[in-house]
Design an enzyme around this catalytic site. Structure first.
Site, PDB file in Angstrom:
ATOM      1  N   GLY A 121      -0.228  -3.579   3.916  1.00 12.94           N
ATOM      2  CA  GLY A 121      -0.743  -2.289   3.477  1.00 12.94           C
ATOM      3  C   GLY A 121      -0.385  -1.520   4.701  1.00 12.94           C
ATOM      4  N   SER A 122      -0.852  -1.060   6.380  1.00 12.54           N
ATOM      5  CA  SER A 122      -0.412  -0.276   7.071  1.00 12.54           C
ATOM      6  C   SER A 122       1.323  -0.793   7.786  1.00 12.54           C
ATOM      7  CB  SER A 122      -1.153  -0.174   8.248  1.00 12.54           C
ATOM      8  OG  SER A 122      -2.230  -0.564   7.704  1.00 12.54           O
ATOM      9  N   GLY A 135      -2.599  -6.981   7.953  1.00 11.88           N
ATOM     10  CA  GLY A 135      -2.481  -7.555   9.361  1.00 11.88           C
ATOM     11  C   GLY A 135      -1.050  -7.861   8.833  1.00 11.88           C
ATOM     12  N   GLY A 194      -5.448  -3.085   8.586  1.00 14.11           N
ATOM     13  CA  GLY A 194      -5.107  -1.682   9.675  1.00 14.11           C
ATOM     14  C   GLY A 194      -4.717  -2.147  11.475  1.00 14.11           C
ATOM     15  N   ARG A 200      -6.221 -20.838   6.843  1.00 12.04           N
ATOM     16  CA  ARG A 200      -6.547 -22.150   7.906  1.00 12.04           C
ATOM     17  C   ARG A 200      -7.764 -22.532   7.219  1.00 12.04           C
ATOM     18  NH1 ARG A 200      -3.010 -24.610  10.369  1.00 12.04           N
ATOM     19  NH2 ARG A 200      -1.314 -23.168  11.637  1.00 12.04           N
ATOM     20  N   ASP A 250       1.055  -0.769  -0.095  1.00 13.16           N
ATOM     21  CA  ASP A 250      -0.159   0.149   0.138  1.00 13.16           C
ATOM     22  C   ASP A 250       0.707   0.949   0.332  1.00 13.16           C
ATOM     23  OD1 ASP A 250      -2.013  -1.926   0.169  1.00 13.16           O
ATOM     24  OD2 ASP A 250      -3.269  -0.532   2.297  1.00 13.16           O
ATOM     25  N   LYS A 254      -8.278   0.728  -4.649  1.00 14.65           N
ATOM     26  CA  LYS A 254      -9.196   0.069  -4.251  1.00 14.65           C
ATOM     27  C   LYS A 254     -10.259   0.955  -4.856  1.00 14.65           C
ATOM     28  CE  LYS A 254      -6.636  -1.632  -0.466  1.00 14.65           C
ATOM     29  NZ  LYS A 254      -6.989  -2.904  -0.254  1.00 14.65           N
TER      30      LYS A 254
END
Lengths: 293, 196
Positions: free
Chosen positions: A236-237, A215, A154, A166, A25, A82
């Site tokens: 992402g973050s 995550g 996030g 899983r 990102d 996005k």
């Protein structure tokens, strides 16, 4: 739905080309260049990273076209962007802007709580998030060329992406040993087309690339999801909310490519500075979870 | 016998899995090449499609450039799309330092972005036997110039898209995405077997 359609295969083809890589990102051309120099195989052009969307609240929408254009000019790797779930007008704009991939993403505020976009009528490939096999197969039946886990974006907490990987893996494994009658029953249970259920039972995997997202904050997180069967990683973050984005970006690329080589992952994990602070996904009240969208 | 050939696929990033499937379909084991050690004992190597900027960085980061170049100079090698860029003599992009195995200069993403990616059929004529290849051009590069030693094996709209020089085969397109084994087989027979 025709997975053998030549144009669809071209869209899935680009997803194949991204395997083994990291998609980062970014919110401006400078970050995009850092990502490319670190070895990212693509960037996701955004106005705000998920951690900020979460912190600031309000309605999150497609990025301003000028941000996307700036990022497209800055790098040679594919540029993704996005759009909101169900917002096919945003998707048409992204197609007109010639982004390389569209993420119909739960990170943005949904535009349609009932229907996802009919992705078959676009030339640009789509990636969609999922928490389980039923969601994955429904998105593929709508024309998604790539699937990713939702995780909980996030947060910097990998546990939800792990749960989703899983979940999907174990559901696929079960299909491979089922009889024809049981598969019919599963199609109903998963609310997915029987053709796709039969295909997964035969292949033991999804008919499109299956990536991890939500995550990922450390090289070890990237190695973990790859070991659990993800074929590439979205971050992402995790990178630009850390204290040393250049170094961390590079380390996550290294760990993704060498996920089966703990010595290399150990080496690249050294001295990265602080990871994003993050929040425990389990502490987020249900109504604030992005993955339920 | 082709099945005895020990062929690797560079697996740092890209569509290495599809190439491995095609090798498996022809009865070869195939090997993912992720580290220096994986290059030892190979009879041939495929450099797949993917992002050439990423591959270029990782080749250096994992200290593979020297042994990789040595292998590519002597054994049968095949580069598809980004792999063709890596095997070229020159690229129009300072971010990439190609291995210089085949005397071509390459322009990256010459057909444009993903919206301009396409599928087509490419005619080849090997030893008087015409055939068609099922070809996917995905953000594909183009060959801007090639040297006198290079053979053009196929063209698309007047651009050379399949070329070879001695032990090295390059294609700007993908057949491995399309269940088409023709080119993989040709590579094994006319390059890997010959330069074993």
């Amino acid at each position: 739905m025709n997975l053998e359609d030549k144009d669809y295969k071209i869209r899935v083809g680009l997803a194949e080309m991204l395997k083994g890589g990291v998609i980062m990102d970014v919110i401006n051309p400078e970050q995009a260049k850092i990502a490319e120099q670190a070895g990212a195989c693509a960037v996701m052009a955004l106005e705000r990273v998920p951690a900020d969307i979460r912190a600031e609240g309000g309605v999150a929408r497609m990025a301003d076209p000028s941000i996307i254009e700036g990022i497209k000019k800055a790098v040679s790797i594919p540029v993704m962007a996005k759009c909101r779930i169900g917002h096919f007008a945003e998707a048409e704009i992204l197609e007109a802007l010639e982004v390389d991939f569209i993420d119909e993403s739960e990170v943005l505020t949904p535009a349609d709580y009932k229907y996802h976009i009919d992705k078959w009528r676009f030339r640009i490939p789509f990636v969609c998030g999922c928490r389980n096999l039923g969601e994955a197969l429904r998105r593929i039946s709508e024309g998604a060329a790539m699937i990713r886990t939702k995780g909980e974006a996030g947060t910097g907490d990998i546990s939800e992406a792990v749960k989703h990987l899983r979940e999907i893996n174990s559901a696929m494994k079960k299909l491979t040993v089922m009889s024809a009658e049981e598969l019919n029953g599963m199609a109903k249970e998963l609310a997915a087309p029987i053709e796709l259920v039969q295909m997964v039972a035969r292949l033991g995997k999804l008919p499109v690339p299956n990536f991890a997202a939500g995550g990922v904050a450390t090289p070890a997180d990237a190695a973990l999801v790859m070991k659990l069967g993800a074929e590439a990683v979205f971050v992402g973050s995790g990178i630009f909310k850390s204290s040393n984005p250049e170094k961390r970006a590079k380390a996550i690329v290294t760990a993704t490519a060498q996920f089966n080589n703990p010595e290399v992952v150990a080496e690249c994990s050294r001295g990265l500075g602080e990871a994003m602070k993050g929040i425990t996904a389990a502490a987020i009240p249900e109504e604030n979870l992005l993955q339920v969208r | 016998m082709l099945t005895g050939l020990n062929v690797g696929v560079l697996a740092l990033q890209g569509d290495f899995e599809r190439h491995l499937y095609r090798l498996h379909a022809l009865g070869l084991k195939g090997r993912e090449v992720r580290r220096r050690e994986d290059l030892a004992g190979l009879d041939g190597l495929i450099i797949p499609g993917g992002e050439s900027t990423t591959m270029n960085l990782l080749i250096d980061r994992f200290e593979m450039r020297e042994p990789l170049t040595d292998l590519c100079r002597t054994k049968g090698v095949w580069g598809t799309c980004a792999g063709m860029i890596m095997l070229a003599r020159a690229v129009d992009d300072a971010r990439i330092k190609p291995l210089g195995i085949i005397d071509i200069s390459v322009q990256r993403n010459a057909y444009g972005r993903q919206v301009h990616s396409f599928h087509t059929s490419i005619s080849v004529n090997w030893n008087g036997r015409p055939r068609n290849l099922s070809a996917s051009f995905i953000r594909a590069p183009q060959v801007a110039a090639y040297g006198p030693e290079v053979k053009v094996l196929a063209e698309y709209e007047k651009n050379p898209v399949l070329l070879s020089q001695r032990n090295c085969l390059v294609s700007s397109f993908h057949t491995e995405l399309n269940d088409d084994l023709t080119l993989t087989k040709y590579y094994l027979e006319s390059f890997v077997s010959v330069f074993k």
